[in-house]
Design an enzyme around this catalytic site. Structure first.
Site, short mmCIF file in Angstrom:
data_model
loop_
_atom_site.label_atom_id
_atom_site.label_comp_id
_atom_site.label_asym_id
_atom_site.label_seq_id
_atom_site.Cartn_x
_atom_site.Cartn_y
_atom_site.Cartn_z
N SER A 24 0.83 -1.19 0.00
CA SER A 24 0.00 0.00 0.00
C SER A 24 0.88 1.26 0.00
CB SER A 24 -0.97 -0.04 1.19
OG SER A 24 -1.96 0.95 1.07
N ASP A 35 -10.18 -4.58 -4.62
CA ASP A 35 -9.59 -3.69 -3.63
C ASP A 35 -10.43 -2.42 -3.51
OD1 ASP A 35 -8.00 -1.89 -2.19
OD2 ASP A 35 -6.14 -2.49 -3.17
N HIS A 83 -7.68 -5.43 -0.51
CA HIS A 83 -6.54 -4.53 -0.38
C HIS A 83 -5.38 -5.18 0.35
CE1 HIS A 83 -4.36 -0.81 -0.27
NE2 HIS A 83 -4.29 -0.83 1.05
#
Length: 237
Positions: A92, A185, A215
């Site tokens: 991320s 996601d 995610h």
């Protein structure tokens, strides 16, 4: 000004060392970091996981940190602890930091593996109302789908992110890149990862889409795919 002391766990072994970069408000005890550490130890590979300042067991107040601060934490870990070539694995926001580190240490970063990379999310990850709240009040809280406490964002972090955006032109990295992205996601739209792949200058960029992936990509099948991606990046010429 002296940065807070950082908590980390380093396993020495074959180089390049694999370095895990957590996401926003995350730490080094997540499933991906621990799965990679177990893989590295089983294969004699050097591996580093650590907590950014203000996160996990590291010193510092979370609200005082910026994107540039956490980038500098990653650079310090590479310079002071690893001291050699690395493969960066960023999750991320950690994917964004991995790209910044690769830009600043091109001679040290051999390859990149990014999971749902949230590059430039200060630009596209907030509504106009949220940006106004950040600018006017200095902070924003959102419900946290991964824990009981709300997620805090500060004006300083947002401003630092805006100053370190990358996706406005070619991204100068020439090593192997493996991008893992879930198409389910809710936080990072998968088409942004395709655009990131287009912008990275390297000819060896692969995007691995997981149709039902979320995610976090922390299921056993996702972790196996992550390890495969790291092995593939290390083996690439």
């Amino acid at each position: 000004m002296t940065r807070p002391r950082l908590a980390y766990h380093f396993t020495d072994g074959a180089r390049p060392a694999v370095v895990f970069l957590p996401g926003y408000a995350s730490d080094m005890t997540g499933a991906k970091a621990l799965a990679l550490e177990a893989w590295a130890q089983a294969n004699g590979r050097a591996f580093l996981r650590f907590d950014y300042a203000g996160c996990g067991r590291s010193e510092g107040a979370f609200a005082d940190q910026t994107l540039a601060d956490w980038r500098d934490d990653a650079l310090a870990m590479i310079d002071d602890v690893v001291q050699g070539p690395v493969v960066l694995v960023g999750s991320s926001m950690g994917g964004w930091i991995a790209l910044l580190v690769a830009r600043d240490r091109p001679e040290q970063v051999d390859a990149l593996v990014c999971i749902a990379p949230a590059s430039d999310f200060t630009d596209w990850g907030f509504t106009q109302d949220e940006k106004m709240t950040l600018l006017q009040t200095g902070q924003l809280e959102r419900p946290n789908p991964y824990g009981p406490e709300p997620t805090l964002y500060t004006r300083a972090f947002w401003s630092s992110g805006e100053a370190n955006r990358l996706m406005f032109g070619p991204i100068a990295f020439d090593g192997p890149v493996r991008l893992l992205q879930g198409q389910a996601d809710p936080d990072v739209p998968w088409h942004r990862t395709l655009e990131l792949a287009r912008l990275i200058r390297s000819a060896d960029v692969q995007t691995w889409l997981i149709k039902d992936g979320d995610h976090r990509l922390s299921r056993e099948t996702d972790l196996a795919l992550l390890i495969r991606a790291v092995e593939d990046a290390i083996a690439a010429p």
